[in-house]
Design a protein around this motif. Structure first.
Motif, PDB file in Angstrom:
ATOM      1  N   ARG A 206       1.150  15.158  -2.099  1.00 27.63           N
ATOM      2  CA  ARG A 206      -0.291  15.181  -2.375  1.00 27.63           C
ATOM      3  C   ARG A 206      -0.868  13.814  -1.978  1.00 27.63           C
ATOM      4  N   MET A 207      -0.875  13.565  -0.674  1.00 25.53           N
ATOM      5  CA  MET A 207      -1.230  12.248  -0.148  1.00 25.53           C
ATOM      6  C   MET A 207      -2.694  11.890  -0.400  1.00 25.53           C
ATOM      7  N   THR A 208      -3.583  12.889  -0.328  1.00 26.28           N
ATOM      8  CA  THR A 208      -5.000  12.614  -0.556  1.00 26.28           C
ATOM      9  C   THR A 208      -5.232  12.133  -1.987  1.00 26.28           C
ATOM     10  N   ASP A 209      -4.606  12.830  -2.955  1.00 28.36           N
ATOM     11  CA  ASP A 209      -4.744  12.423  -4.355  1.00 28.36           C
ATOM     12  C   ASP A 209      -4.130  11.053  -4.599  1.00 28.36           C
ATOM     13  N   ALA A 210      -2.971  10.799  -3.975  1.00 29.08           N
ATOM     14  CA  ALA A 210      -2.314   9.504  -4.145  1.00 29.08           C
ATOM     15  C   ALA A 210      -3.174   8.380  -3.584  1.00 29.08           C
ATOM     16  N   ARG A 211      -3.776   8.619  -2.421  1.00 29.43           N
ATOM     17  CA  ARG A 211      -4.634   7.583  -1.825  1.00 29.43           C
ATOM     18  C   ARG A 211      -5.865   7.343  -2.700  1.00 29.43           C
ATOM     19  N   PHE A 212      -6.396   8.403  -3.308  1.00 30.57           N
ATOM     20  CA  PHE A 212      -7.554   8.245  -4.197  1.00 30.57           C
ATOM     21  C   PHE A 212      -7.209   7.330  -5.373  1.00 30.57           C
ATOM     22  N   VAL A 213      -6.011   7.513  -5.967  1.00 34.16           N
ATOM     23  CA  VAL A 213      -5.582   6.649  -7.074  1.00 34.16           C
ATOM     24  C   VAL A 213      -5.429   5.210  -6.597  1.00 34.16           C
ATOM     25  N   LEU A 214      -4.852   5.021  -5.423  1.00 34.69           N
ATOM     26  CA  LEU A 214      -4.666   3.671  -4.884  1.00 34.69           C
ATOM     27  C   LEU A 214      -6.003   3.018  -4.557  1.00 34.69           C
ATOM     28  N   GLU A 215      -6.979   3.821  -4.110  1.00 35.65           N
ATOM     29  CA  GLU A 215      -8.309   3.276  -3.845  1.00 35.65           C
ATOM     30  C   GLU A 215      -8.981   2.826  -5.140  1.00 35.65           C
ATOM     31  N   ARG A 216      -8.824   3.619  -6.220  1.00 42.36           N
ATOM     32  CA  ARG A 216      -9.332   3.208  -7.532  1.00 42.36           C
ATOM     33  C   ARG A 216      -8.693   1.889  -7.957  1.00 42.36           C
ATOM     34  N   ALA A 218      -7.423  -0.426  -5.973  1.00 48.31           N
ATOM     35  CA  ALA A 218      -7.913  -1.506  -5.119  1.00 48.31           C
ATOM     36  C   ALA A 218      -9.285  -1.991  -5.579  1.00 48.31           C
ATOM     37  N   ILE A 219     -10.164  -1.057  -5.967  1.00 47.32           N
ATOM     38  CA  ILE A 219     -11.493  -1.429  -6.444  1.00 47.32           C
ATOM     39  C   ILE A 219     -11.394  -2.211  -7.754  1.00 47.32           C
ATOM     40  N   ALA A 220     -10.575  -1.707  -8.686  1.00 45.39           N
ATOM     41  CA  ALA A 220     -10.430  -2.379  -9.985  1.00 45.39           C
ATOM     42  C   ALA A 220      -9.819  -3.769  -9.836  1.00 45.39           C
ATOM     43  N   ASN A 221      -8.849  -3.899  -8.918  1.00 46.46           N
ATOM     44  CA  ASN A 221      -8.151  -5.177  -8.726  1.00 46.46           C
ATOM     45  C   ASN A 221      -8.868  -6.097  -7.747  1.00 46.46           C
ATOM     46  N   GLN A 222      -9.986  -5.599  -7.157  1.00 47.20           N
ATOM     47  CA  GLN A 222     -10.726  -6.358  -6.144  1.00 47.20           C
ATOM     48  C   GLN A 222      -9.793  -6.792  -5.018  1.00 47.20           C
ATOM     49  N   ALA A 223      -9.050  -5.811  -4.517  1.00 47.31           N
ATOM     50  CA  ALA A 223      -8.102  -6.044  -3.430  1.00 47.31           C
ATOM     51  C   ALA A 223      -8.297  -4.964  -2.373  1.00 47.31           C
ATOM     52  N   ALA A 224      -7.566  -5.077  -1.285  1.00 48.38           N
ATOM     53  CA  ALA A 224      -7.676  -4.118  -0.189  1.00 48.38           C
ATOM     54  C   ALA A 224      -6.351  -3.407   0.017  1.00 48.38           C
ATOM     55  N   LEU A 225      -6.436  -2.130   0.421  1.00 52.68           N
ATOM     56  CA  LEU A 225      -5.234  -1.374   0.756  1.00 52.68           C
ATOM     57  C   LEU A 225      -4.706  -1.833   2.116  1.00 52.68           C
ATOM     58  N   PRO A 226      -3.415  -1.639   2.380  1.00 55.38           N
ATOM     59  CA  PRO A 226      -2.894  -1.951   3.712  1.00 55.38           C
ATOM     60  C   PRO A 226      -3.567  -1.088   4.778  1.00 55.38           C
ATOM     61  N   MET A 227      -3.567  -1.573   6.014  1.00 54.23           N
ATOM     62  CA  MET A 227      -4.109  -0.806   7.129  1.00 54.23           C
ATOM     63  C   MET A 227      -3.166   0.349   7.457  1.00 54.23           C
ATOM     64  N   GLY A 228      -3.731   1.474   7.864  1.00 55.71           N
ATOM     65  CA  GLY A 228      -2.915   2.587   8.305  1.00 55.71           C
ATOM     66  C   GLY A 228      -3.016   3.792   7.382  1.00 55.71           C
ATOM     67  N   VAL A 229      -2.027   4.679   7.509  1.00 53.96           N
ATOM     68  CA  VAL A 229      -1.992   5.952   6.794  1.00 53.96           C
ATOM     69  C   VAL A 229      -0.908   5.894   5.717  1.00 53.96           C
ATOM     70  N   LEU A 230      -1.245   6.374   4.518  1.00 49.99           N
ATOM     71  CA  LEU A 230      -0.270   6.418   3.426  1.00 49.99           C
ATOM     72  C   LEU A 230       0.790   7.462   3.713  1.00 49.99           C
ATOM     73  N   THR A 231       2.050   7.078   3.621  1.00 56.12           N
ATOM     74  CA  THR A 231       3.164   8.013   3.796  1.00 56.12           C
ATOM     75  C   THR A 231       4.157   7.813   2.668  1.00 56.12           C
ATOM     76  N   TYR A 232       4.953   8.851   2.446  1.00 57.76           N
ATOM     77  CA  TYR A 232       6.026   8.726   1.452  1.00 57.76           C
ATOM     78  C   TYR A 232       7.281   8.177   2.096  1.00 57.76           C
ATOM     79  N   HIS A 233       7.424   8.362   3.407  1.00 55.89           N
ATOM     80  CA  HIS A 233       8.630   7.937   4.125  1.00 55.89           C
ATOM     81  C   HIS A 233       8.230   7.131   5.336  1.00 55.89           C
ATOM     82  N   GLN A 234       8.624   5.871   5.379  1.00 56.03           N
ATOM     83  CA  GLN A 234       8.347   5.037   6.530  1.00 56.03           C
ATOM     84  C   GLN A 234       9.298   5.359   7.666  1.00 56.03           C
ATOM     85  N   GLU A 235       8.862   5.031   8.859  1.00 59.59           N
ATOM     86  CA  GLU A 235       9.764   5.121   9.996  1.00 59.59           C
ATOM     87  C   GLU A 235      10.841   4.062   9.820  1.00 59.59           C
TER      88      GLU A 235
END
Length: 479
Positions: A206-216, A218-235
């Motif tokens: 559920r990547m969309t929901d996970a990104r929504f939580v991470l965006e919340r 980032a806003i609360a912590n006054q920080a930025a998410l990493p660039m790119g697309v959220l994945t569960y498994h990196q290359e």
């Protein structure tokens, strides 16, 4: 295309306001569990007097609560991995708060036993609160934050001891039960704003929901998410591996984990998860965790009960008098309050050791130290020395248990984490069921030496087991 994982996002954003709110909510869950467990030290003696309960039946009160916690730990762990962490936070809180308050209205001892059994099932979700919190914490300082989180347990034990001291002397045990359920009602008030674990959401694809939580976050912590697309498994680069040890399996080899997760989801839930926990890669860790959880629970709750039993039992055994409930109640509350405060230096000690010397060394050293503090109690000691020794044992036992609660979630991957920790916690509750029979039953029969030697043996074997853990998880990612 650039990608990032939950660990990458957490590391970049760090621990901020968002995690502090998660800490407060999860911590209140542990306050509630600690209070429900701690009140057992005070409830048994006063209920025995009111309903003329035998000493053997009195020990049933603690045992049925731990039996409920055993069932709850397994059930809530499986539900958490299958339906989400938030589902468990809500259902378990509703059960604990409702039946905890209802038990204050019990009409007889059997009714009280039944209601407290179901409260035990609700309280069995404590490990889900800790795992849920840890899944929001960056890997670099997870040990320190777990120790800080464990302070909430200490707050619960000290608060319950203070509450019992004030309430039982002025009101009745029914008021103690009712007031002890209040933290759970606070959890219900703030449930709507609690987030689901982004690790769990990623594990469920559920990547969309996970990104929504991470965006919340980032806003609360006054920080930025990493660039790119959220994945569960990196290359990851494929390397030639001729032999894979258990230690290497627990390093995040994401292609392997993805295959395992899909296999589990295609089989019948609980059986498939148990098969994974007992697979070649995790078998040794799982079996050792089961025993150490058993020993830790047996020793911790046993020391708590010893505090309320040793002094008065010593007097009754020496004088051959019938044990009286109200004999020196003031000393009982004072001793319990003092030994509850011992958890604070225990947590500080574990905080100093856990990220410096590692999880295994910290657990084993504190287990052996707890064993050493209990040693002199094989013989009757005066009240001051008894309280001092129990203070030291409680401090070391708390530190060891805190480190264990950090270590276990780090061993298991996300898709079986709550179930794995839940089963280990359930095994631990067997120790909670048995320890009243030793701490209460044997002591009331004037067998102090035998009772303490049982605790000594269990703690020594637990210390050896911690040394034998195959994996050191200090600094590892949780997936």
């Amino acid at each position: 295309m650039e990608t990032y994982t939950t660990d990458d996002a957490l590391t970049l954003m760090g621990f901020g306001k968002f995690q502090a709110l998660v800490l407060a909510y999860a911590g209140m869950g542990w306050v509630a569990e600690a209070m429900e467990v701690m009140l057992l030290s005070f409830l048994g003696p006063v209920v025995r007097e009111e309903w003329n309960v035998s000493p053997q039946d009195e020990s049933l009160l603690s045992s049925v609560v731990f039996a409920g916690m055993l069932i709850g730990a397994c059930a809530w762990g499986f539900i958490s991995d299958r339906y989400g962490r938030k589902t468990v936070l809500l259902l378990s809180t509703l059960l604990t708060s409702g039946l905890g308050l209802l038990s204050a209205l019990s009409i007889n001892y059997l009714c009280l036993l039944v209601l407290r059994f179901f409260v035990g099932i609700g309280v069995g979700s404590g490990h889900v609160f800790s795992s849920w919190f840890l899944e929001f914490v960056p890997a670099g300082n997870r040990g320190t934050w777990m120790v800080i989180f464990s302070f909430f347990w200490t707050i619960g034990t000290v608060l319950e001891a203070s509450l019992a001291w004030a309430v039982l002397s002025a009101l009745s045990w029914r008021w103690l039960l009712a007031l002890s359920s209040l933290p759970c009602f606070l959890l219900l008030l703030f449930f709507r704003i609690t987030p689901e674990s982004p690790r769990y959401l990623c594990a469920q694809n559920r990547m969309t929901d996970a990104r929504f939580v991470l965006e919340r976050m980032a806003i609360a912590n006054q920080a930025a998410l990493p660039m790119g697309v959220l994945t569960y498994h990196q290359e990851t680069k494929t390397e030639c591996i001729t032999h894979v040890s258990e230690d290497e399996h627990l390093i995040p080899v994401r292609e392997k984990e993805h295959t395992d997760r899909n296999a589990i989801s295609s089989k019948s839930g609980a059986v498939a998860v148990l098969h994974k926990l007992l697979s070649h890669n995790l078998l040794k860790s799982t079996l050792l965790l089961w025993f150490v959880y058993y020993a830790s629970s047996f020793a911790y709750y046993g020391i708590t009960l010893l505090t309320s039993q040793l002094s008065d039992v010593n007097r009754s055994c020496k004088s051959d008098l019938v044990f009286e409930v109200h004999q020196n109640n003031g000393n009982l509350y004072k001793d319990t309050f003092i030994t509850s405060l011992a958890e604070i230096p225990g947590l500080i000690l574990s905080a100093l050791l856990v990220d410096r010397f590692g999880r295994k060394a910290t657990m084993s050293c504190l287990m052996f130290a707890c064993c050493a503090f209990l040693g002199p109690l094989v013989l009757h000691q005066n009240e001051l020395l008894t309280t001092t020794l129990l203070f030291g044992a409680r401090a070391c036992g708390t530190g060891a248990t805190t480190t264990l609660c950090l270590y276990a979630p780090e061993v298991y991957p996300t898709y079986v984490r709550s179930t794995g920790v839940g089963i280990a916690t359930a095994i631990g509750k067997i120790g909670g069921v048995i320890c009243p029979l030793v701490a209460v039953g044997m002591l009331r029969s004037c067998h102090q030496m035998e009772a303490v030697l049982v605790f000594e043996l269990v703690l020594f074997l637990a210390g050896v087991s911690c040394i034998l853990f195959p994996v050191e998880t200090k600094g590892r990612e949780m997936d």
